[in-house]
Design a protein around this motif. Structure first.
Motif, PDB file in Angstrom:
ATOM      1  N   SER A 243       0.823  -1.209   0.000  1.00 54.08           N
ATOM      2  CA  SER A 243       0.000   0.000   0.000  1.00 54.08           C
ATOM      3  C   SER A 243       0.857   1.258   0.000  1.00 54.08           C
ATOM      4  CB  SER A 243      -0.933   0.011   1.215  1.00 54.08           C
ATOM      5  OG  SER A 243      -0.192   0.073   2.426  1.00 54.08           O
ATOM      6  N   ALA A 247      -0.008   3.772  -2.663  1.00 49.04           N
ATOM      7  CA  ALA A 247      -0.409   5.107  -2.216  1.00 49.04           C
ATOM      8  C   ALA A 247       0.488   6.176  -2.825  1.00 49.04           C
ATOM      9  CB  ALA A 247      -0.348   5.186  -0.690  1.00 49.04           C
ATOM     10  N   ARG A 248       1.796   5.866  -2.923  1.00 48.88           N
ATOM     11  CA  ARG A 248       2.714   6.816  -3.543  1.00 48.88           C
ATOM     12  C   ARG A 248       2.319   7.078  -4.990  1.00 48.88           C
ATOM     13  NH1 ARG A 248       7.308   4.054  -3.420  1.00 48.88           N
ATOM     14  NH2 ARG A 248       8.119   4.893  -1.474  1.00 48.88           N
ATOM     15  N   LEU A 389       4.792   4.692   4.564  1.00 45.29           N
ATOM     16  CA  LEU A 389       3.702   5.370   3.858  1.00 45.29           C
ATOM     17  C   LEU A 389       3.759   6.872   4.079  1.00 45.29           C
ATOM     18  CD1 LEU A 389       1.128   5.230   2.208  1.00 45.29           C
ATOM     19  CD2 LEU A 389      -0.142   4.860   4.328  1.00 45.29           C
ATOM     20  N   LEU A 393       4.615   9.661   1.006  1.00 47.17           N
ATOM     21  CA  LEU A 393       3.637  10.657   0.573  1.00 47.17           C
ATOM     22  C   LEU A 393       4.074  12.093   0.851  1.00 47.17           C
ATOM     23  CD1 LEU A 393       0.302   8.963   1.710  1.00 47.17           C
ATOM     24  CD2 LEU A 393       1.511   8.744  -0.452  1.00 47.17           C
TER      25      LEU A 393
END
Length: 468
Positions: A243, A247-248, A389, A393
């Motif tokens: 993820s 997500a990136r 994460l 981000l």
């Protein structure tokens, strides 16, 4: 599987070179073919063709990044399983990666086919760029499942300890594309459709090469029905770590929506064409950092799984040092030859004039990229999805997207270009501060932990926290 044993014993500098050089060569080759692809489109289709590619690629890579996410997340599980000598788990992990990649990639391709026009509009495909963008995207969709498979497989192959095979898997599509581009675009006069078919066929070639490795190559991770049966604990672990990558890429796609629409608003089709060139140069400028990061991940995962904490800390320092040093050299090249680089992509004098100063602005903080990427990859490699994460981000989500929305209000189109180096500086500072905070916080507990429980002396600080 003996190929992974060296991860825990070989000199770290030599080991990183063995892993990172093939990865860097592969990424460099892919970036070169992407550059050449854009050069052909720029000279034989025109600025609108470059704009169309700029709109479409974030969409296709968002879909195919499912494979990358499953590959990266599963490779972290694989590396730690191999470090702990849990081979059955490694086999099961690979089988679940295969099923997850194929199912999700095909599902999202079907979704993309039904909503093609809407998706293109959302990502900034407007005006003269709309029609070629739709044509390019429609054809590229056929190759996306193959690209997803290849991206998953390359990460697994690298985790097994076969970095050269992973490198070849990236070189194969580059060669195919370089051969087919002039044939389809110039000889057959297919324009943007020719570029799309050349790229699609190259994706298929890469997928076929990696599949051959698992069927006929040295890999012990053979595809079997038993290992492909869903294991929800493994799927959950893969998804948790994957993820971070997904997500990136998701944030990058959101950035593409914001960026493309902002560029069109403040700079029209020309603004999108300028960014199309910048985006290709970004791929080239980032290749050493990305290569070192990819080579670094399986080394960290294995040594963390084997509880060799000193080697983990040393490889982080070595990787950041190497990547930063190479990035400085590339920074000097970009600043010195910005005009020459612009001329490679187009003969349109206005586009060359607009692109040259933008290259110098966007790449001002290039040497700092190593810090944020490697530290984020460190947490992902050791199985800490939360910190990975957050750091993944930071650049796009926390800095770049807000800056792209705010700065143009005061500086117009130049504000968009200024956002890039500011975001690079911000992401590097946050990543370094976070890493130092974690190391310092748990280093203070280390002496006390050893006195109270000598069994924890070989654990990483973050692992000690889990055991508390």
């Amino acid at each position: 599987m003996k190929s992974t044993d060296k991860f825990g014993t070989a000199p770290l500098g030599k080991l990183l070179a063995e892993q990172a050089i093939p990865a860097s060569v592969g990424i460099l080759t892919m970036s070169i073919y992407a550059i050449v692809d854009t050069i052909y489109v720029g000279h034989f289709v025109g600025p609108e063709g470059i704009g169309a590619i700029t709109v479409v690629l974030p969409i296709t890579f968002l879909i195919s990044s499912i494979g990358m996410a499953i590959g990266v997340g599963g490779s972290s599980v694989l590396s730690r399983a191999l470090g702990n000598d849990k081979r059955k788990k490694a086999f099961k992990t690979f089988g679940n990666q295969v099923v997850m990649t194929l199912f999700l990639a095909v599902f999202f391709v079907i979704l993309g086919a039904f909503f093609t026009d809407d998706i293109i509009h959302v990502f900034g495909g407007m005006g003269d760029i709309e029609t070629p963008a739709i044509e390019y995207f429609t054809i590229l969709l056929f190759g996306v499942p193959f690209l997803a498979w290849a991206m998953m497989s390359i990460n697994v192959i690298r985790a097994e300890g076969y970095p050269r095979v992973a490198m070849y898997a990236m070189i194969v599509p580059a060669i195919i594309n370089l051969i087919l581009d002039p044939i389809f675009i110039i000889v057959f006069d297919m324009g943007i459709k020719g570029a799309a078919w050349a790229t699609t066929i190259s994706y298929i070639g890469s997928a076929a090469f990696t599949l051959r490795h698992f069927i006929y190559g040295k890999s012990a991770l053979k595809i079997s029905i038993e290992n492909c049966k869903p294991s929800f604990p493994i799927i959950k672990e893969i998804a948790s770590l994957g993820s971070v990558t997904l997500a990136r890429q998701g944030v990058i796609s959101v950035l593409a929506v914001v960026l493309n629409n902002s560029l069109y608003f403040y700079g029209g089709e020309q603004g999108l064409s300028v960014y199309g060139i910048i985006n290709r140069v970004l791929m080239f400028a980032n290749f050493p950092v990305l290569g070192i990061t990819q080579g670094f991940v399986p080394i960290v995962g294995y040594n963390y799984g084997a509880k060799l904490k000193d080697r983990v800390q040393q490889i982080v320092k070595i990787s950041i040092g190497w990547a930063s040093g190479i990035s400085v050299v590339l920074f000097i090249v970009l600043m010195t030859f910005a005009a020459n680089i612009s001329e490679l992509f187009t003969s349109d004098l206005d586009l060359i004039k607009d692109t040259t100063p933008v290259i110098r602005t966007v790449f001002l903080a290039t040497p700092l990229l190593a810090v944020s990427l490697i530290i984020s990859a460190y947490f992902q490699a050791i199985g800490k999805a939360g910190p990975a994460l957050f750091l993944a981000l930071t650049k796009q989500g926390i800095f770049l997207i807000p800056l792209v929305l705010i700065l143009p209000l005061y500086f117009g189109l130049n504000g968009i270009w200024m956002a890039f180096p500011i975001a690079d500086v911000g992401a590097a500072l946050v990543s370094f501060a976070y890493y130092k905070m974690i190391r310092t916080k748990y280093a203070k507990r280390e002496e006390l932990d050893l006195k109270q429980n000598p069994k924890v002396e070989n654990l990483e600080p973050l692992e000690k926290l889990e055991n508390e």
